[in-house]
Design a protein around this motif. Sequence first.
Motif, short mmCIF file in Angstrom:
data_model
loop_
_atom_site.label_atom_id
_atom_site.label_comp_id
_atom_site.label_asym_id
_atom_site.label_seq_id
_atom_site.Cartn_x
_atom_site.Cartn_y
_atom_site.Cartn_z
N LYS A 2 -13.52 -8.62 1.41
CA LYS A 2 -12.64 -9.30 2.34
C LYS A 2 -11.18 -8.95 2.04
O LYS A 2 -10.74 -9.02 0.90
N VAL A 3 -10.47 -8.55 3.08
CA VAL A 3 -9.05 -8.24 2.94
C VAL A 3 -8.26 -9.53 3.10
O VAL A 3 -8.42 -10.24 4.10
N THR A 4 -7.44 -9.81 2.11
CA THR A 4 -6.63 -11.03 2.15
C THR A 4 -5.16 -10.68 2.01
O THR A 4 -4.79 -9.59 1.55
N LYS A 5 -4.35 -11.63 2.38
CA LYS A 5 -2.90 -11.47 2.24
C LYS A 5 -2.53 -11.27 0.77
O LYS A 5 -1.71 -10.42 0.43
N GLU A 6 -3.18 -12.00 -0.09
CA GLU A 6 -2.90 -11.90 -1.52
C GLU A 6 -3.34 -10.54 -2.06
O GLU A 6 -2.68 -9.94 -2.92
N GLY A 7 -4.47 -10.06 -1.59
CA GLY A 7 -4.97 -8.75 -2.01
C GLY A 7 -4.04 -7.63 -1.61
O GLY A 7 -3.76 -6.71 -2.39
N ILE A 8 -3.54 -7.70 -0.38
CA ILE A 8 -2.59 -6.70 0.11
C ILE A 8 -1.31 -6.75 -0.72
O ILE A 8 -0.77 -5.72 -1.12
N ALA A 9 -0.85 -7.97 -1.01
CA ALA A 9 0.36 -8.12 -1.83
C ALA A 9 0.18 -7.51 -3.21
O ALA A 9 1.08 -6.83 -3.72
N LYS A 10 -0.99 -7.70 -3.82
CA LYS A 10 -1.25 -7.13 -5.14
C LYS A 10 -1.24 -5.60 -5.11
O LYS A 10 -0.70 -4.95 -6.01
N VAL A 11 -1.84 -5.03 -4.07
CA VAL A 11 -1.87 -3.57 -3.95
C VAL A 11 -0.44 -3.03 -3.79
O VAL A 11 -0.05 -2.07 -4.46
N LEU A 12 0.34 -3.67 -2.93
CA LEU A 12 1.72 -3.22 -2.72
C LEU A 12 2.56 -3.38 -3.99
O LEU A 12 3.35 -2.49 -4.34
N GLU A 13 2.38 -4.48 -4.69
CA GLU A 13 3.10 -4.69 -5.95
C GLU A 13 2.72 -3.63 -6.98
O GLU A 13 3.56 -3.13 -7.72
N GLY A 14 1.45 -3.27 -7.01
CA GLY A 14 0.99 -2.21 -7.91
C GLY A 14 1.61 -0.87 -7.59
O GLY A 14 2.01 -0.12 -8.50
N LEU A 15 1.71 -0.56 -6.30
CA LEU A 15 2.34 0.70 -5.89
C LEU A 15 3.81 0.75 -6.29
O LEU A 15 4.29 1.76 -6.82
N VAL A 16 4.50 -0.35 -6.06
CA VAL A 16 5.93 -0.42 -6.41
C VAL A 16 6.10 -0.31 -7.92
O VAL A 16 6.96 0.43 -8.41
N SER A 17 5.27 -1.00 -8.67
CA SER A 17 5.35 -0.94 -10.14
C SER A 17 5.10 0.48 -10.63
O SER A 17 5.79 0.96 -11.54
N SER A 18 4.12 1.14 -10.06
CA SER A 18 3.80 2.51 -10.45
C SER A 18 4.96 3.46 -10.16
O SER A 18 5.33 4.28 -11.00
N LEU A 19 5.54 3.33 -8.97
CA LEU A 19 6.67 4.18 -8.61
C LEU A 19 7.86 3.91 -9.52
O LEU A 19 8.53 4.83 -9.98
N ASN A 20 8.12 2.64 -9.81
CA ASN A 20 9.23 2.29 -10.69
C ASN A 20 9.01 2.86 -12.09
O ASN A 20 9.95 3.35 -12.72
N ALA A 21 7.79 2.80 -12.57
CA ALA A 21 7.47 3.36 -13.89
C ALA A 21 7.69 4.87 -13.89
O ALA A 21 8.23 5.43 -14.86
N ASP A 22 7.28 5.54 -12.81
CA ASP A 22 7.49 6.99 -12.70
C ASP A 22 8.97 7.32 -12.74
O ASP A 22 9.39 8.26 -13.43
N ILE A 23 9.77 6.57 -12.01
CA ILE A 23 11.22 6.80 -11.97
C ILE A 23 11.84 6.55 -13.34
O ILE A 23 12.68 7.32 -13.79
N GLN A 24 11.42 5.50 -14.03
CA GLN A 24 11.97 5.18 -15.35
C GLN A 24 11.64 6.26 -16.38
O GLN A 24 12.45 6.58 -17.24
N GLN A 25 10.45 6.82 -16.30
CA GLN A 25 10.01 7.81 -17.28
C GLN A 25 10.50 9.22 -16.94
O GLN A 25 10.52 10.09 -17.82
N ALA A 26 10.89 9.45 -15.73
CA ALA A 26 11.28 10.79 -15.29
C ALA A 26 12.62 11.20 -15.90
O ALA A 26 13.50 10.38 -16.14
N THR A 27 12.75 12.50 -16.12
CA THR A 27 14.04 13.06 -16.51
C THR A 27 14.75 13.50 -15.24
O THR A 27 14.14 13.58 -14.16
N GLN A 28 16.02 13.82 -15.38
CA GLN A 28 16.77 14.29 -14.21
C GLN A 28 16.13 15.55 -13.63
O GLN A 28 16.05 15.70 -12.41
N GLN A 29 15.63 16.42 -14.49
CA GLN A 29 14.99 17.65 -14.03
C GLN A 29 13.69 17.36 -13.27
O GLN A 29 13.30 18.11 -12.38
#
Length: 104
Positions: A2-29
Amino acid sequence: MKVTKEGIAKVLEGLVSSLNADIQQATQQDLEKYWHFNWDDSASLESNLYDFHKKLDLYGSFCRRWEETHNGHCCVVERVRDTYLMPKIREFAEKVRQTLLHQQ
């Protein structure tokens, strides 16, 4: 499943967290991996310009997030423009010049 509002929110939060982690770990190059424009010789100048614009906007958003994360918010617009965007714009302008010379 079942797709729920909470489930969608968790997926989106996970995507944002992952992208933020990638940006934090990335070098300028590492930011180059976010540059996806390639000149298409079979396309018109207008089509290439349109694609360049879309890709430059996307690239600029990654670079801005990286700059804000690593160097703060002060003068971020100028840093992104001068360090990341203007070199790409110069490359594009040179490609346009070369293409126009070959068409003559």
